[in-house]
Design a protein around this motif. Structure first.
Motif, mmCIF file in Angstrom:
data_model
loop_
_atom_site.group_PDB
_atom_site.id
_atom_site.type_symbol
_atom_site.label_atom_id
_atom_site.label_comp_id
_atom_site.label_asym_id
_atom_site.label_seq_id
_atom_site.Cartn_x
_atom_site.Cartn_y
_atom_site.Cartn_z
ATOM 1 N N THR A 17 46.948 31.659 40.929
ATOM 2 C CA THR A 17 46.332 32.687 40.099
ATOM 3 C C THR A 17 47.385 33.536 39.381
ATOM 4 O OG1 THR A 17 46.315 34.337 41.861
ATOM 5 C CG2 THR A 17 44.413 32.853 41.730
ATOM 6 N N THR A 18 46.939 34.239 38.331
ATOM 7 C CA THR A 18 47.855 35.162 37.651
ATOM 8 C C THR A 18 48.266 36.276 38.607
ATOM 9 O OG1 THR A 18 45.992 36.439 36.751
ATOM 10 C CG2 THR A 18 46.892 34.676 35.357
ATOM 11 N N ARG A 50 48.087 31.652 32.878
ATOM 12 C CA ARG A 50 47.746 30.516 33.741
ATOM 13 C C ARG A 50 47.103 29.430 32.885
ATOM 14 N NH1 ARG A 50 43.246 30.832 38.604
ATOM 15 N NH2 ARG A 50 43.182 28.595 39.095
ATOM 16 N N SER A 84 44.424 31.253 30.432
ATOM 17 C CA SER A 84 43.940 32.593 30.775
ATOM 18 C C SER A 84 45.129 33.519 30.920
ATOM 19 C CB SER A 84 43.155 32.571 32.095
ATOM 20 O OG SER A 84 42.050 31.709 32.022
ATOM 21 N N GLY A 103 47.145 37.009 32.090
ATOM 22 C CA GLY A 103 47.157 37.938 33.208
ATOM 23 C C GLY A 103 46.945 39.372 32.769
ATOM 24 N N GLU A 124 39.775 33.911 33.478
ATOM 25 C CA GLU A 124 40.372 33.240 34.633
ATOM 26 C C GLU A 124 39.340 32.821 35.675
ATOM 27 O OE1 GLU A 124 44.236 33.523 37.589
ATOM 28 O OE2 GLU A 124 43.629 35.303 36.457
ATOM 29 N N ARG A 125 38.235 33.554 35.777
ATOM 30 C CA ARG A 125 37.209 33.202 36.755
ATOM 31 C C ARG A 125 36.593 31.830 36.483
ATOM 32 N NH1 ARG A 125 32.466 34.061 34.069
ATOM 33 N NH2 ARG A 125 32.571 35.504 32.302
ATOM 34 N N LEU A 148 38.412 29.158 35.582
ATOM 35 C CA LEU A 148 39.413 28.094 35.684
ATOM 36 C C LEU A 148 39.142 27.116 36.828
ATOM 37 C CD1 LEU A 148 42.830 29.686 34.679
ATOM 38 C CD2 LEU A 148 41.498 27.967 33.473
#
Length: 266
Positions: A98-99, A114, A131, A133, A159-160, A162
């Motif tokens: 994750t970031t 990411r 995505s 950060g 990011e959610r 990915l």
């Protein structure tokens, strides 16, 4: 974009390197890291690229692209963190990292992106999702997209999403290869030479994908155009439905997304 350092000279690292060179990036603006001397020599001979150790590459780079295995990411970040300056961009292609994981191991306020790529990048037909950060400005996100565009298409997602991206396009080529294997085996069972079956299946796959892309029609519409009432295609599709193949694909991708979340949590 300045100097780009690619950390990790595996398949995806070399794919990105060669894609950037084909896209017109000068070789003197690229560096790569590789622990094995024979592999380093191979890359230098093939591309004329500088091969540095991790600390040297981090110090030389404006954009740091991390293409190592997820289990190696923590060690790499510890090694390069002292050399990541304000204004640098750190791009990670490692699944499940994750970031937040990256930001926690880099100096405060560093810009990270990411990425979830896939293997068709090898033939410049990749599909990557990016995505940013918490500290990533729009211009850095655009830089990351430009990097990945050298090997295919790029889309920005929150990011959610990915984990779902990983399940669909990241792992997706394996599902397609799995189906292709099955179709080729069916051809052999039906008495066809394996090479002939392979030629038929591969071109059919390529043609069907091209139809979806170029016609813009929904796959359901295209499927129905092939499916005559009471015909051969209808008989085949009934078997697939009886074996719940559609449900199995959905369950498989849910399992991949769950595993991606587990990797991120671990």
């Amino acid at each position: 974009m300045g100097t780009v350092a690619i950390f990790g000279a595996g398949v995806m690292g070399e794919t990105l390197l060669s894609g950037l060179l084909r896209a017109g990036r000068p070789v003197d603006a690229l560096v790569i890291t590789e622990r094995r001397p024979e592999r380093a020599a191979e890359l230098t001979e093939r591309y004329g690229v500088r091969v540095l150790d991790n600390a040297e590459a981090a110090a030389a780079a404006d954009t740091l692209v991390l293409v190592v295995k997820p289990q190696d990411m923590g060690t790499l970040l510890d090694e390069i963190a002292p050399h990541v300056d304000p204004g640098n961009l750190v791009v990670s292609l490692a699944a499940g990292i994750t970031t937040g994981f990256l930001e926690a191991r880099l100096p405060e306020g560093r810009s990270v992106v990411r990425v979830m790529p896939n293997t068709p990048a090898l033939v410049d037909q990749g599909m990557a999702a990016v995505s940013g950060g918490a500290h990533c400005p729009p211009e850095h996100l655009a830089e990351a997209q430009e990097l990945l565009a050298a090997t295919g298409k790029v889309v920005e997602v929150p990011e959610r999403m990915l984990d779902a991206v990983t399940a669909i396009s990241g792992s997706g080529p394996a599902y397609i290869f799995y189906v292709v294997e099955a179709m080729i085996e069916a051809g052999v069972v039906l008495g066809m030479p394996r090479q002939t079956a392979t030629d038929l299946v591969v071109q059919t796959l390529y043609g069907a994908a091209t139809m979806i892309r170029e016609t813009g029609q929904h796959p359901t519409v295209l499927r129905e155009q092939v499916t005559s009432p009471g015909g051969t295609t209808a008989a085949a599709l009934r078997e697939l439905d009886d074996h719940k193949v559609r449900a199995a694909f959905i369950s498989a991708m849910e399992a991949a997304a769950t595993r991606s979340r587990e990797l991120a949590g671990g």
